[in-house]
Design a protein around this motif. Structure first.
Motif, short mmCIF file in Angstrom:
data_model
loop_
_atom_site.label_atom_id
_atom_site.label_comp_id
_atom_site.label_asym_id
_atom_site.label_seq_id
_atom_site.Cartn_x
_atom_site.Cartn_y
_atom_site.Cartn_z
N LEU A 112 -1.87 -1.67 2.56
CA LEU A 112 -0.69 -1.72 1.70
C LEU A 112 0.11 -0.43 1.75
N GLY A 113 -0.55 0.72 1.79
CA GLY A 113 0.17 1.97 1.85
C GLY A 113 1.08 2.05 3.06
N ALA A 114 0.56 1.62 4.21
CA ALA A 114 1.38 1.60 5.42
C ALA A 114 2.51 0.59 5.30
N GLY A 115 2.22 -0.56 4.69
CA GLY A 115 3.26 -1.57 4.51
C GLY A 115 4.38 -1.09 3.61
N LEU A 116 4.05 -0.39 2.55
CA LEU A 116 5.07 0.18 1.68
C LEU A 116 5.90 1.21 2.43
N SER A 117 5.23 2.03 3.23
CA SER A 117 5.95 3.05 4.01
C SER A 117 6.95 2.41 4.96
N ARG A 118 6.52 1.37 5.66
CA ARG A 118 7.42 0.68 6.59
C ARG A 118 8.59 0.03 5.86
N ARG A 119 8.31 -0.55 4.70
CA ARG A 119 9.36 -1.24 3.94
C ARG A 119 10.42 -0.27 3.47
N PHE A 120 10.01 0.87 2.95
CA PHE A 120 10.98 1.85 2.46
C PHE A 120 11.76 2.46 3.63
N ALA A 121 11.10 2.65 4.76
CA ALA A 121 11.80 3.16 5.94
C ALA A 121 12.82 2.15 6.44
N ALA A 122 12.51 0.87 6.31
CA ALA A 122 13.44 -0.18 6.74
C ALA A 122 14.71 -0.18 5.93
N GLU A 123 14.65 0.42 4.74
CA GLU A 123 15.84 0.53 3.89
C GLU A 123 16.59 1.82 4.13
N GLY A 124 16.21 2.54 5.18
CA GLY A 124 16.92 3.76 5.54
C GLY A 124 16.38 5.01 4.91
N ARG A 125 15.26 4.92 4.20
CA ARG A 125 14.69 6.10 3.56
C ARG A 125 13.87 6.93 4.55
N HIS A 126 13.90 8.25 4.36
CA HIS A 126 12.87 9.08 4.99
C HIS A 126 11.65 8.96 4.11
N VAL A 127 10.51 8.59 4.69
CA VAL A 127 9.31 8.34 3.91
C VAL A 127 8.31 9.48 4.11
N VAL A 128 7.87 10.04 3.00
CA VAL A 128 6.81 11.04 3.02
C VAL A 128 5.49 10.28 2.84
N ILE A 129 4.68 10.26 3.86
CA ILE A 129 3.44 9.48 3.89
C ILE A 129 2.29 10.41 3.53
N ALA A 130 1.60 10.12 2.43
CA ALA A 130 0.55 11.00 1.94
C ALA A 130 -0.79 10.29 1.92
N GLY A 131 -1.80 10.97 2.44
CA GLY A 131 -3.15 10.40 2.45
C GLY A 131 -4.18 11.44 2.81
N ARG A 132 -5.44 11.04 2.78
CA ARG A 132 -6.52 11.99 3.01
C ARG A 132 -6.86 12.19 4.48
N THR A 133 -6.57 11.18 5.30
CA THR A 133 -7.02 11.22 6.70
C THR A 133 -5.82 11.42 7.61
N GLU A 134 -5.76 12.56 8.26
CA GLU A 134 -4.60 12.91 9.07
C GLU A 134 -4.33 11.90 10.18
N ALA A 135 -5.38 11.46 10.87
CA ALA A 135 -5.19 10.54 11.99
C ALA A 135 -4.56 9.23 11.54
N LYS A 136 -4.96 8.73 10.38
CA LYS A 136 -4.44 7.46 9.88
C LYS A 136 -2.97 7.57 9.48
N ILE A 137 -2.64 8.59 8.70
CA ILE A 137 -1.25 8.69 8.26
C ILE A 137 -0.32 9.06 9.41
N GLU A 138 -0.84 9.78 10.40
CA GLU A 138 -0.02 10.12 11.56
C GLU A 138 0.29 8.86 12.37
N ARG A 139 -0.66 7.96 12.47
CA ARG A 139 -0.40 6.71 13.20
C ARG A 139 0.65 5.86 12.49
N VAL A 140 0.62 5.85 11.16
CA VAL A 140 1.64 5.12 10.41
C VAL A 140 3.00 5.76 10.63
#
Length: 255
Positions: A26-54
């Motif tokens: 869901l976190g990745a899905g929310l990030s994609r949705r907000f980006a689709a609306e033209g937002r710059h999305v700040v993606i925050a999480g504990r695991t660098e590899a996962k959030i970098e892939r998103v």
């Protein structure tokens, strides 16, 4: 999902998604949705590899995103995140949308549960929400606007056997959201709590609960993009008709 970018980044508010894990989550899905609306999305999480892939997946689709590795239960980390999100830069202006999606859940026998285990669930599911909610209120109130959206769960409404640790922490998050909505709504902040009543059709449920997925059948789990649509709709509501609590569940889910 295709990304639509605005022409002038300086005029574009940022969105922050906290608690981002795997791409099919869901976190990745929310990030994609907000980006689709033209937002710059700040993606925050504990695991660098996962959030970098998103982040990479958003950029590959033509969107704009950056990452912050953080622990939502650490006060200094939360403050640092907001310092980044509220600073106007080449990516956009200050954030006006925060989605708190951090959380954890698993069945545990209360009789054998260690005290630190109970506390760890509360810290992630509730205390982290307090830190994020408090910091968001501090930054948004002077602006007179902003949305603070919390991911809730069935446990926020009723406690089931073997889930006392989870239900109590998610109920606490729900009460936090209610109090914040009453305190900060008149100051222009839209605080909403989204009860996700059912399994989410993502990586976690498919890897941990395969029998549950098969039993639920077609559309028996909540579609990630559909949940993300609901979050964006909450942010876009006119202040004369705000929703505070929204419950989402599959059409075949008992409630």
């Amino acid at each position: 999902m295709s990304i639509v970018k605005e022409t002038h980044a300086s005029d574009r508010p940022k969105a922050v998604v906290i608690g981002v894990g795997p791409e099919q989550g869901l976190g990745a899905g929310l990030s994609r949705r907000f980006a689709a609306e033209g937002r710059h999305v700040v993606i925050a999480g504990r695991t660098e590899a996962k959030i970098e892939r998103v982040r990479e997946s958003i950029v590959e689709a033509g969107g704009s995103a950056s990452t912050v590795v953080m622990d939502v239960t650490n006060e200094a980390d939360v403050i640092r995140l907001f310092d980044v999100a509220m600073q106007a830069d080449e990516h956009g202006g200050s954030a006006d949308l925060i989605a708190y999606n951090a959380g954890n859940n698993q069945p545990l026998d209360l009789r054998t549960m260690e005290a630190d285990v109970f506390e760890s669930f509360w810290r992630l599911n509730c205390f982290g929400g307090f830190l994020v909610g408090r910091e968001a209120a501090r930054r948004f109130v002077p602006l007179g606007r902003g949305s603070i959206l919390f991911s809730g769960a069935t446990g926020a409404l009723r406690g089931l056997p073997n889930f006392a640790h989870f239900a109590s922490s998610k109920a606490g998050l729900r009460m936090l959201a209610q109090s914040m909505a009453r305190e900060f709504g008149p100051l222009g902040l839209h605080v909403a709590h989204v009860v996700i009543d059912g399994g989410i059709d993502g990586e976690r449920v498919h890897t941990r609960f395969t029998e549950h997925v098969e039993r639920k059948g077609l559309d028996g789990l909540l579609d990630i993009d559909a949940i993300a649509d609901a979050f964006w709709s909450l942010h876009r509501q006119h202040r004369s008709a705000w929703t505070h609590e929204l419950d989402l569940r599959p059409f075949k889910e008992a409630f």
